[in-house]
Enzyme design. Sequence first.
Site, PDB file in Angstrom:
ATOM      1  N   ASP A  40      86.368  -1.954   7.627  1.00 25.10           N
ATOM      2  CA  ASP A  40      87.273  -3.064   7.338  1.00 25.10           C
ATOM      3  C   ASP A  40      86.690  -3.950   6.240  1.00 25.10           C
ATOM      4  OD1 ASP A  40      89.232  -4.991   7.407  1.00 25.10           O
ATOM      5  OD2 ASP A  40      88.451  -5.978   9.204  1.00 25.10           O
ATOM      6  N   ASP A 233      92.030  -4.893   1.328  1.00 24.43           N
ATOM      7  CA  ASP A 233      91.612  -4.893   2.726  1.00 24.43           C
ATOM      8  C   ASP A 233      91.900  -3.536   3.376  1.00 24.43           C
ATOM      9  OD1 ASP A 233      91.102  -5.342   5.382  1.00 24.43           O
ATOM     10  OD2 ASP A 233      92.679  -6.834   5.675  1.00 24.43           O
TER      11      ASP A 233
END
Length: 460
Positions: A40, A233
């Site tokens: 992430d 992201d």
Amino acid sequence: MSKRLVNSVGSLLLFFFTPGLEYENHLSFLLFRQLNILVDTGSSNFAVAGVPDPDVTSYFNTELSNTYKSQGIDVTVKYSQGSWTGVLGTDVITIPKGIDGSYTINIATIFESENFFLPGVQWHGILGLAYGTLAKPSSSVETFFDSLVRQAKIPNIFSLQMCGAGLPVSGSGTNGGSLVLGGIEPSLYKGDIWYTPIKEEWYYQVEILKLEVGGQNLELDCREYNADKAIVDSGTTLLRLPQKVFSAVVQAIARKSLVQEFSSGFWTGTQLACWDKTERPWSLFPKLSIYMRDENSSRSFRISILPQLYIQPILGIGENLQCYRFGISSSANALVIGATVMEGFYVIFDRAQRRVGFAVSPCAEVDGSPVSEIEGPFTTEDVASNCVSVISFHEPVLWIASYALMSLCGIILLALIILLLIPPRCQHRYTDNDVVNDESSLECVTKRKQQNEKDNDFLC
């Protein structure tokens, strides 16, 4: 890839992957058992399941680790969807390939979560690769990657290839991917790498100049694309757009699409659209292009995704139907370049030079044809010189404002203390010739009382 399921492990073998997809073992840790970790780039904590959970197959039992040390600090991390609470600690990892040696890293063991571990998901934890500014409970918690850079002396750069959670496997396309810590792997991309500057070092915030649907500019103010930030992201599944931009994109796709009518639920993500399995619905939809500012601020480049990346096969019904979802959604506070876009590219997070790079990924193919493109350079004469707000209202700015206010209060309190210590001007040294009368004494006392009342009112 075969996977051994265990109830608990005392040390970790980590496989990095992205939502819906297990990656090949390009980076494994020489630890006893296997845990799958979500990569992430939109958060900064490293955390793994620390107790049994109905939705995870394995968890990390810290009591079985000889090197784990609890710091006794509770930590809670909230995401746009889901959250977890755990205990912060440290443990030692050994990396057998590429980076030799053992390193101490911060790790949170998750003991409570909500909508984080979900039925059918393959991950047992999360590896946050954003900047330390976002680390919880505070930025003093050194991130996993910062620890490796400091201890292993690797370059401050990592790169990520995400291969196709939403893509059918055909031709040379493969389900898998790679995370490279400390550099760039030439075999994972083709063509040139195009870089855009990192605007703020918290998320990987970049500057979006414009969007096109089917080659048609949306004609929005470029600040709309960056409201209040635009970030890269990998932990976000879809391409997320600010509401105004999302509405414009949906309208443009609907106009360009060869489909006559579509339920509004398809665009909002509450309904699927289904076609016969013999059909290829992607030919009915237009290409989507995102323009970014180049390192040379007078130039830009564009990354484009074909419909194969944003019209995503999700569910098969019976023998004849294949259902698809819309891989774009609205966002209240950001433009998020998530997996929908990133699966088309090899993405380089060059923290040393404050830039994010994009190159076409060889695995982004369907039926032997590429589903992503990069083109440039283009002039930026038709856009503003700065599309990002001067003031970004994120946590570091709030901290600075808080410190400034506390400093101001300290200065005011210091001034008040000094004033209280200075003898009042009405104080008088009496002599034999002085005549004391009630009027003059009362005047002095009244002035002092008024001054004290004034000071007390201010302090309140």
